[in-house]
Design a protein around this motif. Structure first.
Motif, PDB file in Angstrom:
ATOM      1  N   GLN A 183      -7.654 -16.754 -23.699  1.00 32.51           N
ATOM      2  CA  GLN A 183      -8.679 -16.430 -24.705  1.00 32.51           C
ATOM      3  C   GLN A 183      -8.043 -16.230 -26.080  1.00 32.51           C
ATOM      4  N   LYS A 198      -7.299 -19.449 -27.637  1.00 35.03           N
ATOM      5  CA  LYS A 198      -8.574 -20.049 -28.033  1.00 35.03           C
ATOM      6  C   LYS A 198      -9.071 -19.488 -29.363  1.00 35.03           C
ATOM      7  N   LYS A 225     -10.880 -25.911 -18.632  1.00 35.22           N
ATOM      8  CA  LYS A 225     -12.071 -25.069 -18.810  1.00 35.22           C
ATOM      9  C   LYS A 225     -12.234 -24.588 -20.238  1.00 35.22           C
ATOM     10  N   ASN A 226     -11.096 -24.411 -20.940  1.00 33.69           N
ATOM     11  CA  ASN A 226     -11.148 -23.782 -22.253  1.00 33.69           C
ATOM     12  C   ASN A 226     -10.790 -24.703 -23.410  1.00 33.69           C
TER      13      ASN A 226
END
Ligand code: GLN
Length: 255
Positions: free
Chosen positions: A179, A182, A202-203
């Motif tokens: 995260q 990201k 997924k990210n």
């Protein structure tokens, strides 16, 4: 007299029944095989609404379930921080650690490892538009790096690459540092390949590989030192699952 015998027999049956039940409840000696893991490591272990063992699912969970079944036991899962697994084996809180754990000499001082069931390596995750990290050495150029506490990725950036302490963020779950990449708080994450690829996809992150710095790592199941009885059972099942293609099928299913 006959009646008395009957009652005595019934009473004895009841006593045996209760004793047997108590024996089962005693955990290790009973009908349960306790697996310790850190269920934040897809595709090996993760939680989901309808897992194959309660809320738990993944390659390791499927392998552990098979081991328990072969011993006529029910699999019980203790979800904990990765860093606490070895101590939990040593204190007998869990019977085996099935956690995508890399077998290495350091850990082998405190636990015994089964045969290998999966080969991985570390990878670097960066944001999709990152152009200045293309190999492990690039992380030394003042980059901020996230790892999971106690993972092999942690020791590689700390000991092998010797990244400065104030550039390292250590989290309890891979997803937390992912995260951060990201949202731009960190430049990169170093994490195991299969998990890294799953998290990157997924990210929307990019995967950077570097086979010169990142050695192959062999995943194995850990038991407490000297627990050869359980280790032999584990190895027998792993051997069978490797030979009949079940492990490959699991890797395919969960990837
Ligand atoms: N393979 C890595 C290690 O053993 C990561 C394991 C995990 O995250 N569950 O340190």
């Amino acid at each position: 007299m006959i009646k008395f015998k009957k009652i005595a027999a019934l009473a004895l049956t009841a006593v045996i029944g209760v004793t047997a039940l108590a024996g089962c409840g005693a955990g290790k000696m009973g009908d349960k095989l306790v697996m310790g893991t850190n269920a934040a490591f897809p595709p090996f272990e993760f939680t989901t609404s309808n897992g194959i063992v309660g809320e738990f699912d993944g390659i390791d969970v499927a392998i552990a379930k098979k081991i328990a079944e072969s011993m006529g036991k029910t699999l019980q899962i203790e979800d904990m921080e990765f860093d606490g697994l070895i101590a939990s084996l040593n204190t007998g809180k869990i019977d085996m650690a099935v956690a995508g754990m890399t077998a290495n000499p350091e850990r082998a001082k405190n636990v015994d490892f089964s045969d290998t069931y999966f080969v991985a390596s570390q990878v670097i995750l960066v944001s999709a538009d990152n152009a200045d990290i293309t190999k492990a050495e690039d992380l030394k150029n003042d980059k901020t790096v996230g790892v999971v506490l106690g993972y092999t990725g942690d020791s590689i950036i700390t000991d092998t690459l010797q990244i400065a302490e104030d550039k390292i963020t250590r989290a309890n779950r891979g997803i937390d540092v992912v995260q951060d990449v990201k949202n731009g708080k960190l430049d990169a994450v170093v994490i195991d390949s299969a998990t890294g690829k799953a998290l990157a996809e997924k990210n929307g992150l990019k995967v950077v590989e570097d086979s010169e710095v990142f050695d192959t790592e062999e995943y194995a199941i850990a038991v407490n030192k000297g627990n050869t009885e359980l280790l032999e059972k584990i190895n027998a099942i792993l051997k069978e699952m490797k030979a009949n293609g079940e492990i490959d099928a699991l890797a395919e299913k969960y990837n």
